[in-house]
Design a protein around this motif. Structure first.
Motif, PDB file in Angstrom:
ATOM      1  N   GLY A 142      27.305 -15.524 -50.678  1.00  0.00           N
ATOM      2  CA  GLY A 142      26.468 -16.163 -49.732  1.00  0.00           C
ATOM      3  C   GLY A 142      26.781 -15.881 -48.329  1.00  0.00           C
ATOM      4  N   SER A 143      28.035 -16.000 -48.186  1.00  0.00           N
ATOM      5  CA  SER A 143      28.531 -15.913 -46.663  1.00  0.00           C
ATOM      6  C   SER A 143      28.348 -14.313 -46.396  1.00  0.00           C
ATOM      7  CB  SER A 143      29.822 -16.303 -46.725  1.00  0.00           C
ATOM      8  OG  SER A 143      30.788 -15.560 -47.317  1.00  0.00           O
ATOM      9  N   ALA A 187      25.707 -10.616 -42.928  1.00  0.00           N
ATOM     10  CA  ALA A 187      25.138  -9.154 -42.894  1.00  0.00           C
ATOM     11  C   ALA A 187      23.650  -9.427 -42.135  1.00  0.00           C
ATOM     12  CB  ALA A 187      25.056  -8.608 -44.287  1.00  0.00           C
ATOM     13  N   SER A 188      22.922 -10.421 -42.655  1.00  0.00           N
ATOM     14  CA  SER A 188      21.720 -10.556 -41.622  1.00  0.00           C
ATOM     15  C   SER A 188      21.686 -10.834 -40.511  1.00  0.00           C
ATOM     16  CB  SER A 188      20.850 -11.794 -42.721  1.00  0.00           C
ATOM     17  OG  SER A 188      20.764 -11.407 -43.869  1.00  0.00           O
ATOM     18  N   ALA A 189      22.731 -11.898 -40.127  1.00  0.00           N
ATOM     19  CA  ALA A 189      22.715 -12.215 -38.763  1.00  0.00           C
ATOM     20  C   ALA A 189      23.071 -10.833 -37.902  1.00  0.00           C
ATOM     21  CB  ALA A 189      23.893 -13.270 -38.376  1.00  0.00           C
ATOM     22  N   PHE A 190      24.234 -10.067 -38.603  1.00  0.00           N
ATOM     23  CA  PHE A 190      24.559  -9.087 -37.685  1.00  0.00           C
ATOM     24  C   PHE A 190      23.341  -8.045 -37.477  1.00  0.00           C
ATOM     25  CE2 PHE A 190      26.163  -4.543 -37.843  1.00  0.00           C
ATOM     26  CZ  PHE A 190      26.946  -4.642 -36.743  1.00  0.00           C
ATOM     27  N   ALA A 191      22.596  -7.956 -38.687  1.00  0.00           N
ATOM     28  CA  ALA A 191      21.592  -6.717 -38.722  1.00  0.00           C
ATOM     29  C   ALA A 191      20.547  -7.405 -37.624  1.00  0.00           C
ATOM     30  CB  ALA A 191      20.839  -6.724 -39.977  1.00  0.00           C
ATOM     31  N   GLY A 192      20.238  -8.559 -37.499  1.00  0.00           N
ATOM     32  CA  GLY A 192      19.462  -9.406 -36.580  1.00  0.00           C
ATOM     33  C   GLY A 192      19.578  -9.018 -35.278  1.00  0.00           C
ATOM     34  N   LEU A 233      19.925 -12.713 -33.609  1.00  0.00           N
ATOM     35  CA  LEU A 233      21.091 -13.395 -34.229  1.00  0.00           C
ATOM     36  C   LEU A 233      20.687 -14.624 -35.027  1.00  0.00           C
ATOM     37  CD1 LEU A 233      23.918 -13.085 -31.763  1.00  0.00           C
ATOM     38  CD2 LEU A 233      24.017 -12.259 -34.032  1.00  0.00           C
ATOM     39  N   ALA A 234      19.648 -15.377 -34.361  1.00  0.00           N
ATOM     40  CA  ALA A 234      19.104 -16.732 -34.859  1.00  0.00           C
ATOM     41  C   ALA A 234      18.244 -16.334 -36.271  1.00  0.00           C
ATOM     42  CB  ALA A 234      18.415 -17.540 -33.620  1.00  0.00           C
ATOM     43  N   ALA A 273      19.165 -17.460 -39.904  1.00  0.00           N
ATOM     44  CA  ALA A 273      18.135 -18.248 -40.885  1.00  0.00           C
ATOM     45  C   ALA A 273      17.753 -17.477 -41.875  1.00  0.00           C
ATOM     46  CB  ALA A 273      16.927 -18.945 -39.906  1.00  0.00           C
ATOM     47  N   ALA A 274      17.201 -16.157 -41.788  1.00  0.00           N
ATOM     48  CA  ALA A 274      16.819 -15.697 -42.979  1.00  0.00           C
ATOM     49  C   ALA A 274      18.043 -15.217 -44.047  1.00  0.00           C
ATOM     50  CB  ALA A 274      16.252 -14.126 -42.396  1.00  0.00           C
ATOM     51  N   GLY A 275      19.306 -15.145 -43.436  1.00  0.00           N
ATOM     52  CA  GLY A 275      20.214 -14.719 -44.410  1.00  0.00           C
ATOM     53  C   GLY A 275      20.685 -16.036 -45.170  1.00  0.00           C
TER      54      GLY A 275
END
Length: 140
Positions: free
Chosen positions: A31-32, A37-42, A51-52, A56-58
């Motif tokens: 989960g982490s 990874a989602s925050a990084f891609a965003g 980032l935000a 949130a999506a991650g």
């Protein structure tokens, strides 16, 4: 009069339930990683706003992936430990409470249910044992 191993494991399970100790089989790590990874891609795609949004999506994806995969420590103690592991746990608990000058294991059960210091020592021992023996993560 020695206490049955099963009785002591059940007493530890009661304390674990009261404190809502959960066990996960590597789900927290997954989960982490998804969240990071989602925050990084965003962040790469959209900068600070990304980032935000990515976080949130991650977080939502991590929640969906890990939902229902956490189990109570009490359930693991009662159902997943072999008899040999339960005996090892009882020996470790006995060693952990030796500093409280409890000479007989039969005296331990009533004291365990009424003494916060003993409860903490026993719970830490059980968490350490389960973490090392079953290679699981414990969440308090």
């Amino acid at each position: 009069m020695p206490v049955d191993c099963r009785e002591l494991v059940e007493a530890i399970s009661i304390i674990a339930n009261e404190r809502n100790v959960q066990v996960t089989m590597k789900q927290a790590t997954k989960g982490s990683l998804v969240c990071a990874a989602s925050a990084f891609a965003g962040g790469i795609l959209l900068g600070p706003v990304g980032l935000a949004v990515g976080s949130a999506a991650g977080g939502l994806m991590a929640y969906k992936m890990t939902s229902g995969k956490f189990r109570p420590l009490a359930d693991v103690l009662i159902n997943d430990l072999t008899d040999r592991q339960k005996e090892q746990l009882v020996r470790r608990v006995n060693n952990a409470v030796a500093e409280f000058a409890i000479s007989d294991l039969a005296i331990l059960l009533p004291m365990l249910m009424n003494n916060a210091s003993i409860q903490e020592a026993v719970l830490k021992t059980a968490i350490s044992f389960v973490s090392n023996e079953l290679r699981v993560q414990v969440i308090q």
